[in-house]
Design an enzyme around this catalytic site. Sequence first.
Site, PDB file in Angstrom:
ATOM      1  N   SER B  46       0.868  -1.169   0.000  1.00 34.76           N
ATOM      2  CA  SER B  46       0.000   0.000   0.000  1.00 34.76           C
ATOM      3  C   SER B  46       0.907   1.221   0.000  1.00 34.76           C
ATOM      4  CB  SER B  46      -0.895  -0.007   1.238  1.00 34.76           C
ATOM      5  OG  SER B  46      -1.865   1.002   1.125  1.00 34.76           O
ATOM      6  N   GLU B  47       0.674   2.146  -0.924  1.00 37.79           N
ATOM      7  CA  GLU B  47       1.684   3.176  -1.167  1.00 37.79           C
ATOM      8  C   GLU B  47       1.847   4.182  -0.022  1.00 37.79           C
ATOM      9  OE1 GLU B  47      -0.993   2.670  -3.074  1.00 37.79           O
ATOM     10  OE2 GLU B  47      -1.889   4.552  -3.775  1.00 37.79           O
ATOM     11  N   ASN B  48       0.947   4.151   0.961  1.00 32.62           N
ATOM     12  CA  ASN B  48       1.177   5.014   2.122  1.00 32.62           C
ATOM     13  C   ASN B  48       2.177   4.400   3.104  1.00 32.62           C
ATOM     14  OD1 ASN B  48      -0.904   3.089   2.649  1.00 32.62           O
ATOM     15  ND2 ASN B  48      -1.360   4.160   4.546  1.00 32.62           N
ATOM     16  N   SER B  88       8.412   4.035  -0.113  1.00 29.49           N
ATOM     17  CA  SER B  88       7.323   3.350  -0.791  1.00 29.49           C
ATOM     18  C   SER B  88       7.386   3.562  -2.301  1.00 29.49           C
ATOM     19  CB  SER B  88       5.985   3.877  -0.244  1.00 29.49           C
ATOM     20  OG  SER B  88       4.923   3.248  -0.905  1.00 29.49           O
TER      21      SER B  88
END
Lengths: 232, 218
Positions: B46-48, B88
Site C-alpha cells: 500500500s503506497e502510504n 514506498s
Amino acid sequence: MNKVVKNVEEALNGIQDNMTLMIGGFGLCGIPENSIAQLVKIGARNLTCISNNAGVDDFGLGLLLQTKQIKKMISSYVGENEEFERQMLSGELEVDLIPQGSLAERCRAGGAGIPAFYTPAGYGTEVALGKEVKVFNGKPHILEMALTADFAIVKAWKGDTEGNLIYKSTARNFNPMMAMAGKITIAEVEELVPAGELDPNFIHTPGIFVQRIFKGSTFEKRIEQRTVRKRN
Amino acid sequence: MALDKVGIAKRIAQELRSGWYVNLGIGIPTLVANYIPEGIEVEFQSENGILGMGPFPFEGEEDADLINAGKQTVTLRKGAAIFDSATSFAMIRGKHVQLTVLGAMEVAQNGDIANWKIPGKMVKGMGGAMDLVASAENIIVAMMHTNNKGESKILKKCTLPLTGVGCVTRVVTDLAVLAIKDNKFHLIERAPGVTVEEIKKATEGDLVVPDFVPEMKL
C-alpha cells in the site's frame, strides 16, 4: 542538544503570513493535530501548505481552509473536503497537484541537498507541462524540483529531548521527508522521553533534522474511513 | 452475462503469481485481495507505507495509525513492514513491485490510461496513480467496458487528460479480458455468456479477435 520547547505556542513561534509550511500526514493519519489547532490561533494568512492531502472539512488542514489562511496547496490528492472544492472552483485557492511519489521525493530531495531529479511519473501528462524532458535508457523522464519549507511540522509517536523521532505504523508516511526539508522543523510527539531512552537502532528521524520538539496535549486521531470485518 | 465488480476482481485474481508484490488501487482492485487463488502467495503493497497488508480489522480493533492508501483501517500480516512515502515510491519507481491493478475512466489501444481528471469537474488529484503507471512492468486495468450511457471506454485514443502513456498491458472489464499489443486491443477471453459481437459493439478501439475466444472460468 536539547530541542525541547514548553508547549505548542513556543513551538510555532515565528510562523508568519506568506510562509511555506510542510505538514506531515496521509489523510488524517499522522497529522500534527496540536500544531494545526495552534496555526488557527496564530492566524497567519496567505500560507503555502505542502501536504499530501488537505484534511476534511472540520479536521486536519480543513480547519485552516475554513479560516481562509491557506493561499496555495501543494498536494497529491485533495478529495473529501467541500470547503476546499468551493475555494478551488471560485479561484480563491491555488492548487498544485503533484504525483504522490514525486511529492515525497521532492521533499526528500529538498532535505538531502539535491536540487532536482528526473522521474518517469507524469511524463506525457499535464504534470509534465513546462518541465524539462530527458531520455534515460530509452525512457522519457521529467525534471522535478526539490521542495523546502520555512517550517516543517511533523507528528511522531515517540521523541526524545535530542529530537530523535520514532513513528507508529502508517502514521510515518510523509513525516520523515518533511522533517528533513524544513528550515525549522517542529516535531509534535505523543510521548517525550529523556535522551537515552530510545534505542538508537530504531530511530526513524535522527535529531539533527529537528529544531523544536514538544509533547502534544491531546490526540484525537480521527479515523477517516472506519472499515472493519465481523467476528464469526 | 456481463460480470459485476466482484466478477472482475475474481478474474484479475487469476493473474496473480506466487512471489509477486502487488499494489491494488481503490475500488474494484481492492476486492482482488479477497479472491487470491489457492496456493498462490502474494504480498500487498500500500503506497502510504505498508508491505504485507492484511484484511480489515475486527470491530473494536481499528487503529487510527494503521490505514491503507484509501484511508481505510487495515491490519498487518505476519512479516509485514512499514516505511515512509519516499521509500514506498522507491519500491514502485524502482520496479520492485511486480503488478499494479487500478481503475480507469478510459484506456486506449496504445496503452494510454486516463483515470484522474474530468475537465470542468472537481479535480481531486492523481494520488499515486501517475507514479504507479509510469513504472510498473505489469499494469492490469479493472473497469467497466462502457460508461452509463453505453459509450465505449476502450478507445482508439483517450479523450480525458492522461494519467500515463503507453503503459497498460491488460484490461479486465465486465465483458472481456483484453491484451494491448502493437497498438491494438486483442480479445483474450469473454465473460460467461457474452458474445464476441457484444464485445465488438462495446469497443471503439481496434480489436483483434481470434477464431476461438474462450469464456472466462470463474
